[in-house]
Design an enzyme around this catalytic site. Structure first.
Site, mmCIF file in Angstrom:
data_model
loop_
_atom_site.group_PDB
_atom_site.id
_atom_site.type_symbol
_atom_site.label_atom_id
_atom_site.label_comp_id
_atom_site.label_asym_id
_atom_site.label_seq_id
_atom_site.Cartn_x
_atom_site.Cartn_y
_atom_site.Cartn_z
ATOM 1 C CB SER A 33 -1.532 24.627 56.168
ATOM 2 O OG SER A 33 -0.818 23.569 56.781
ATOM 3 C CE1 TYR A 57 0.701 27.829 59.939
ATOM 4 C CE2 TYR A 57 -0.070 25.572 59.806
ATOM 5 C CZ TYR A 57 0.553 26.656 59.230
ATOM 6 O OH TYR A 57 1.026 26.567 57.946
#
Length: 247
Positions: free
Chosen positions: A131, A144
């Site tokens: 990401s 995350y």
């Protein structure tokens, strides 16, 4: 990377970016299997139930997929969760543990299950998914970012360890993409079809870049080099005001 007439498994391919990519691969002539905890909503694609947090489920899915598709030569690991956390509240640990189990350990479990097959056949491709947040933290979702940074580091090590085996390793680094309600909370989220168009062009380059970076993610990936890191983290920290008692 050649993306036509392959046999591909997309773990986490039952929704979002994964499902979009699965449909593009199928349209290009690739045999596609999508895997996830819930597969009933996947129309027109072969599916298998796989829970990346459960080692037995991963092994069972591997055995079923390889029995039906011994020519499997492309594995994509897409499973992920995004959970906000208030690090002042010890209760956040449950969200952190879930995030690590799905995003990082789920990737590792999947690759551990399928790497031996790809190495034994003497070639194939692995695509992992990190990401932009792996490189530019979003403080509202701290674990995350940490888990996706771990996926990045693991991917780099995997690529080095598989050098010379014929198995290529590529990392997909998405920005915010308009799936799963992202478009409602982030007006800058990239439309899914636009994202798929851009990554398809990058994935099909020869040679394929080790990292698939669409234009919208460059500001995340290169923030430290560009000298914008502190400013962007501060801007992204404003989302902490959405936590209870922080406004």
């Amino acid at each position: 990377m050649q993306l036509r007439t392959r046999t591909a498994l997309l773990v986490g391919g039952t929704s979002g970016i994964g499902l979009g990519l699965a449909r593009r691969l199928a349209a290009a002539g690739t045999t596609v299997v999508v895997a996830g905890r819930r597969t009933t909503a996947v129309d027109g694609l072969e599916s298998v139930t796989l829970d990346v947090t459960d080692p037995d489920s991963v092994r069972d899915a591997r055995d079923r997929v390889l029995l039906a598709h011994p020519d499997l030569d492309l594995v994509v690991t897409m499973s992920g969760v995004m959970l906000p956390e208030d690090l002042r509240d010890p209760a956040h640990l449950a969200a952190a543990e879930t995030t690590v189990s799905v995003n990082l350990l789920g990737t590792i479990r999947t690759l551990t299950a399928f790497v031996p097959h790809l190495v034994e056949r003497g070639g194939g491709d692995i695509v992992t998914v990190s990401s932009g947040i792996a490189f530019l933290p979003f403080p509202l979702m701290p674990t995350y970012g940490a888990s996706k940074a771990g996926v990045h580091a693991y991917t780099e090590a995997l690529r080095a360890q598989l050098a010379g085996t014929g198995v290529e390793v590529t990392e997909l680094v998405p920005p915010a993409v308009a799936t799963a309600g992202q478009e409602k909370v982030n007006p800058a989220a990239l439309p899914l079809e636009d994202y798929l168009d851009e990554i398809w062009d990058l994935l099909t380059q020869n040679p394929t870049p080790p990292e698939i970076l669409v234009r919208a993610v460059h500001q995340h990936r290169w923030a430290e080099k560009d000298g914008t890191y502190a400013e962007l983290v501060a801007r992204r920290s404003q989302a902490l005001n959405t936590l209870p008692g922080r406004a």
